[in-house]
Design a protein around this motif. Structure first.
Motif, PDB file in Angstrom:
ATOM      1  N   TRP A 143     -67.641 -33.255 -17.710  1.00  0.00           N
ATOM      2  CA  TRP A 143     -67.989 -31.866 -17.402  1.00  0.00           C
ATOM      3  C   TRP A 143     -66.875 -30.869 -17.694  1.00  0.00           C
ATOM      4  O   TRP A 143     -67.079 -29.662 -17.520  1.00  0.00           O
ATOM      5  N   ASN A 144     -65.719 -31.337 -18.073  1.00  0.00           N
ATOM      6  CA  ASN A 144     -64.597 -30.445 -18.378  1.00  0.00           C
ATOM      7  C   ASN A 144     -64.293 -29.487 -17.225  1.00  0.00           C
ATOM      8  O   ASN A 144     -63.981 -28.314 -17.422  1.00  0.00           O
TER       9      ASN A 144
ATOM     10  N   CYS B 264     -78.467 -20.623 -17.524  1.00  0.00           N
ATOM     11  CA  CYS B 264     -78.123 -21.326 -16.281  1.00  0.00           C
ATOM     12  C   CYS B 264     -78.971 -20.878 -15.090  1.00  0.00           C
ATOM     13  O   CYS B 264     -78.521 -20.948 -13.940  1.00  0.00           O
TER      14      CYS B 264
ATOM     15  N   CYS C 136     -70.555 -25.597 -13.073  1.00  0.00           N
ATOM     16  CA  CYS C 136     -69.871 -26.443 -14.065  1.00  0.00           C
ATOM     17  C   CYS C 136     -70.759 -27.550 -14.609  1.00  0.00           C
ATOM     18  O   CYS C 136     -70.386 -28.224 -15.578  1.00  0.00           O
TER      19      CYS C 136
ATOM     20  N   THR D  16     -73.857 -34.712 -22.125  1.00  0.00           N
ATOM     21  CA  THR D  16     -72.418 -34.904 -22.315  1.00  0.00           C
ATOM     22  C   THR D  16     -71.981 -36.337 -22.006  1.00  0.00           C
ATOM     23  O   THR D  16     -70.925 -36.766 -22.463  1.00  0.00           O
TER      24      THR D  16
ATOM     25  N   SER E 212     -74.177 -26.745 -19.098  1.00  0.00           N
ATOM     26  CA  SER E 212     -73.407 -26.819 -20.340  1.00  0.00           C
ATOM     27  C   SER E 212     -74.107 -26.184 -21.534  1.00  0.00           C
ATOM     28  O   SER E 212     -73.488 -26.003 -22.584  1.00  0.00           O
ATOM     29  N   ASN E 213     -75.397 -25.839 -21.394  1.00  0.00           N
ATOM     30  CA  ASN E 213     -76.141 -25.260 -22.513  1.00  0.00           C
ATOM     31  C   ASN E 213     -76.871 -24.012 -22.036  1.00  0.00           C
ATOM     32  O   ASN E 213     -77.891 -24.095 -21.342  1.00  0.00           O
TER      33      ASN E 213
END
Length: 461
Positions: free
Chosen positions: A223-224, A307, A296, A317, A299-300
């Motif tokens: 998830w960075n 979101c 978080c 991911t 992601s897209n």
């Protein structure tokens, strides 16, 4: 002289009653201390303890029940862009986790590492039909290729030359356990869910069962984000003892590539054992608008409507870029538009929620139902013929599963005999001593007052 003896006897009785009552009162903290020390000793994961025996054994039978979504109008979807009409088919049931933990190693930092072998045995008597039943579902290879390989001209040619369609009809066995497809290549090869390291609770019982590392790392790499990549809690098979209702339970599940929490719902009776039921809150998969902590996990921006989409988790991911989304069955607690894009979905709280029944003293999970739905996204394309009529990106439900287990009668009897009955006997002894002591004290005190009053009256008669 007789009256004096009687009064002295009543005083002695009152003193005795008070002493018995005090003994009963003293036994309460002492008894609680004994219970706590016993549970803490037996909850440690090391050879010779109850926790270790339970942890290393196969234990209760674990089943995975699968319900597929059968598409009834595949041609209308492709030719006219109609909404897919779905009919739920299932369950198709398999027994899983029938192999014990393997490669158990105890480490110097009071952790144990292990591997859980995967296996599945089909259970015809618990299924609606054989594994050969055919289901019309999304063409996984096509959906994967569009999102992960579309930049490759070679794969575009392959889609055309194999006459790939948006939907395919395949047996249940192939949909679950794999099949050969020229476009899948290495995408669906068997994967290995790496080693777990969990704390044994040897020096700190509050950490027993908590995951220290997964695949050799103390955090995820999906998830960075430090928060979303945290590995929290246990693997949900057990929790540290002495649960408190107000405190949520945290657990990590590799199926959805993240940690989640469950909150206390109610106290229930499971085969004569009091358990706390915990369930996932709607906020678990809520949109970041309602639960900022989920920001978080988004992601897209395009596929999640900036979101704002609730009820689904994009796990591409951690799936090599494949457009896989996890949700609760029938998009329970999800945005209405998820269900509006399809026909045939009917979420039901009791049938589709995830819950755990945990014995509060030991922290052992005695009954659970993990229910998740696996979805894949497809969308419009100006290049691929079968996608030209598709009007918008659609998160399509492939299958939902219910992984469930409950302790059997023999285990329940053993649990009650070894733990519950001892605790109850100690509590009964405490209450009996306290009750009898108070009763003797009160009776003797009242009798003493009555005798004294009579003697006083007789003196003035």
């Amino acid at each position: 002289m007789g009256c004096c003896n009687r009064r002295c006897g009543l005083i002695a009785g009152a003193v005795f009653g008070a002493a018995v009552a005090i003994l009963g009162g003293v036994l309460i903290p002492v008894g609680n201390k004994i219970i706590q020390e016993t549970v803490e000793k037996e909850a440690v994961i090391e050879p010779g303890t109850t926790a270790y025996d339970t942890w290393t054994a196969v234990g209760a039978k674990v089943y995975r029940q699968f319900w597929f979504f059968d598409v009834k109008n595949p041609l209308e979807v492709v030719q006219h862009g109609s909404r897919p009409v779905l009919v739920e088919r299932g369950p198709y049931t398999y027994r899983t986790r029938y192999l014990p933990r393997d490669n158990i190693t105890f480490n110097p930092n009071e952790t144990a590492s292990f591997l859980i072998p995967f296996g599945a045995i089909f259970e015809p008597s618990m299924s609606v039909g054989p594994e050969e039943d055919e289901i019309t579902s999304l063409n996984l290879a096509l959906a994967v290729s569009v999102f992960t390989y579309f930049s490759s001209f070679r794969d575009l040619i392959l889609i055309r030359t194999t006459n790939a369609s948006l939907f395919q009809r395949r047996p249940v066995k192939e949909l679950l356990w794999g099949y050969k497809d020229p476009m899948l290549k290495e995408t669906y090869n068997n994967t290995f869910d790496g080693y777990y390291n969990v704390y044994t609770g040897k020096n700190d019982i509050s950490k027993v069962g908590i995951v220290d590392m997964w695949r050799g790392s103390r955090s995820l790499r999906f998830w960075n984000n430090t928060y979303c990549d945290m590995i929290n809690g246990t693997d949900a098979s057990s929790f540290p003892p002495f649960l408190k209702k107000k405190e949520p339970l945290y657990f990590f599940t590799s199926d959805i590539c993240r940690s989640v929490s469950a909150s206390y719902e109610q106290t229930r009776n499971l085969k004569g054992i009091e358990v706390y039921r915990y369930s996932l809150l709607p906020s678990t998969l809520a949109s970041p608008l309602d639960n900022p902590d989920n920001k978080c996990f988004c992601s897209n921006m395009k596929t999640t409507r900036n979101c704002t989409l609730a009820g689904v988790l994009d796990i591409s991911t951690c799936q090599d870029g494949r457009p896989i989304y996890i949700s609760l069955p029938h998009f329970l607690h999800g945005s209405q538009e998820l269900r509006d894009s399809l026909v045939g979905l009917n979420p039901h709280e009791e049938h589709h929620k995830t819950f755990l029944d945990v014995e509060p003293t030991t922290g052992f999970t005695l009954n659970f139902a993990k229910r998740i739905q696996v979805n894949m996204m497809y969308g419009p394309s100006k290049v691929i013929t079968v996608l030209k009529k598709v009007k918008d990106y659609t998160i399509f439900p492939l299958v939902w599963l219910n992984e469930t287990a409950t302790l059997d009668d023999a285990t329940a009897d053993m649990f009650k005999r070894e733990l519950i009955s001892r605790i109850q006997m100690l509590e009964i002894a405490q209450q009996a001593l306290l009750g009898v002591g108070v009763a003797i004290f009160v009776i003797c005190l009242i009798s003493y007052c009555v005798v004294r009053r009579r003697n006083h009256q007789s003196k003035f008669a």
